[in-house]
Write a protein that holds these residues in place. Structure first.
Motif, PDB file in Angstrom:
ATOM      1  N   ILE A 138      24.242  24.710   0.498  1.00  0.00           N
ATOM      2  CA  ILE A 138      25.278  23.698   0.754  1.00  0.00           C
ATOM      3  C   ILE A 138      24.861  22.774   1.892  1.00  0.00           C
ATOM      4  CG2 ILE A 138      27.641  23.393   1.600  1.00  0.00           C
ATOM      5  CD1 ILE A 138      28.367  25.939   0.007  1.00  0.00           C
ATOM      6  N   ILE A 139      24.364  23.347   2.972  1.00  0.00           N
ATOM      7  CA  ILE A 139      23.955  22.532   4.119  1.00  0.00           C
ATOM      8  C   ILE A 139      22.811  21.589   3.732  1.00  0.00           C
ATOM      9  CG2 ILE A 139      22.820  22.629   6.393  1.00  0.00           C
ATOM     10  CD1 ILE A 139      25.677  23.411   6.703  1.00  0.00           C
ATOM     11  N   LEU A 145      20.124  15.979   1.302  1.00  0.00           N
ATOM     12  CA  LEU A 145      20.166  15.267   0.021  1.00  0.00           C
ATOM     13  C   LEU A 145      21.343  14.309  -0.059  1.00  0.00           C
ATOM     14  CD1 LEU A 145      19.246  18.242  -2.339  1.00  0.00           C
ATOM     15  CD2 LEU A 145      17.741  16.518  -1.357  1.00  0.00           C
ATOM     16  N   ASP A 146      22.208  14.315   0.975  1.00  0.00           N
ATOM     17  CA  ASP A 146      23.337  13.396   1.084  1.00  0.00           C
ATOM     18  C   ASP A 146      24.272  13.476  -0.133  1.00  0.00           C
ATOM     19  OD1 ASP A 146      24.723  11.606   2.657  1.00  0.00           O
ATOM     20  OD2 ASP A 146      23.875   9.863   1.632  1.00  0.00           O
ATOM     21  N   MET A 147      24.468  14.701  -0.633  1.00  0.00           N
ATOM     22  CA  MET A 147      25.366  14.894  -1.779  1.00  0.00           C
ATOM     23  C   MET A 147      26.797  15.068  -1.276  1.00  0.00           C
ATOM     24  SD  MET A 147      22.993  17.449  -4.074  1.00  0.00           S
ATOM     25  CE  MET A 147      24.133  17.570  -5.442  1.00  0.00           C
ATOM     26  N   LYS A 148      27.752  14.664  -2.094  1.00  0.00           N
ATOM     27  CA  LYS A 148      29.162  14.803  -1.728  1.00  0.00           C
ATOM     28  C   LYS A 148      29.653  16.198  -2.129  1.00  0.00           C
ATOM     29  CE  LYS A 148      30.026  10.012  -1.856  1.00  0.00           C
ATOM     30  NZ  LYS A 148      30.474   8.846  -2.398  1.00  0.00           N
ATOM     31  N   SER A 149      30.787  16.594  -1.558  1.00  0.00           N
ATOM     32  CA  SER A 149      31.339  17.926  -1.825  1.00  0.00           C
ATOM     33  C   SER A 149      31.590  18.152  -3.313  1.00  0.00           C
ATOM     34  CB  SER A 149      32.640  18.118  -1.050  1.00  0.00           C
ATOM     35  OG  SER A 149      32.387  18.073   0.325  1.00  0.00           O
ATOM     36  N   ASP A 150      32.062  17.117  -4.000  1.00  0.00           N
ATOM     37  CA  ASP A 150      32.315  17.232  -5.444  1.00  0.00           C
ATOM     38  C   ASP A 150      31.037  17.570  -6.207  1.00  0.00           C
ATOM     39  OD1 ASP A 150      34.917  16.546  -4.956  1.00  0.00           O
ATOM     40  OD2 ASP A 150      34.643  14.432  -5.473  1.00  0.00           O
TER      41      ASP A 150
END
Length: 188
Positions: A138-139, A145-150
């Motif tokens: 998650i981290i 990777l600058d991914m969003k929570s969704d």
């Protein structure tokens, strides 16, 4: 009464939802074609889908401003699609220019700064490896990777709230470990 080719403009202006459904059914290929033609070079399908949704929302919100008949509607919606897509294109390319400007600033760093940055990166990675495997993923997905929570929740099969709470706890733990190092302790 349902919307059809003769009454859909009138029903749209009366805010009848079946008119919007009719318009989406009839004009989606046209709107999609215009959006892909303008936004295609960016190669971001999510952005194109967002633009298409925004176009139909704009049609819904501005329906009373349309002053023509059903034969003119195709040109009106094509104009909205064209200008919305151009707005999206400008917004994305403007953000890209900002990133390029930041990259140029990074070139100014000295060798010493580059070494310090590299060592900090190693320390951060060592901190991350002390977390649970799922929290590590998650981290990394969020910070590197600058991914969003969704997106993370979808990839890992977790709920968005589970991702957010694990992210919060992981950051807190990393912050505590970093403070121990600053105070001269060991992070293990």
């Amino acid at each position: 009464m349902k919307s059809n080719e003769k009454n859909f403009v009138e029903r749209l202006q009366m805010e009848k939802e079946d008119a919007l459904e009719y318009i989406v059914y009839e004009y989606l290929p046209l709107v999609k074609g215009i959006s892909f033609k303008i936004l295609g070079p960016i190669q971001n399908e999510g952005l194109v889908e967002e633009c298409i949704n925004d176009i139909f929302l704009s049609v819904w919100n501005n329906a009373t401003k349309f002053k023509g008949d059903t034969s003119n509607f195709k040109h009106w919606i094509a104009s909205i699609a064209k200008f919305k897509a151009i707005d999206y294109y400008r917004k994305v390319t403007k953000n890209t220019e900002v990133i390029v400007d930041n990259l140029e600033l990074q070139k100014v760093h000295s060798v010493e700064e580059a070494i310090i940055f590299s060592e900090n990166k190693k320390e951060i990675l060592e901190f991350i490896h002390t977390l649970d495997p799922i929290d590590q993923k998650i981290i990394v997905m969020r910070l590197f990777l600058d991914m969003k929570s969704d997106e993370i929740s979808e990839k890992l099969g977790l709920t968005k709230s589970a991702v957010d709470s694990r992210l919060f706890r992981g950051r807190k733990k990393l912050n505590n470990q970093a403070q121990k190092i600053i105070l001269g302790g060991n992070f293990n």
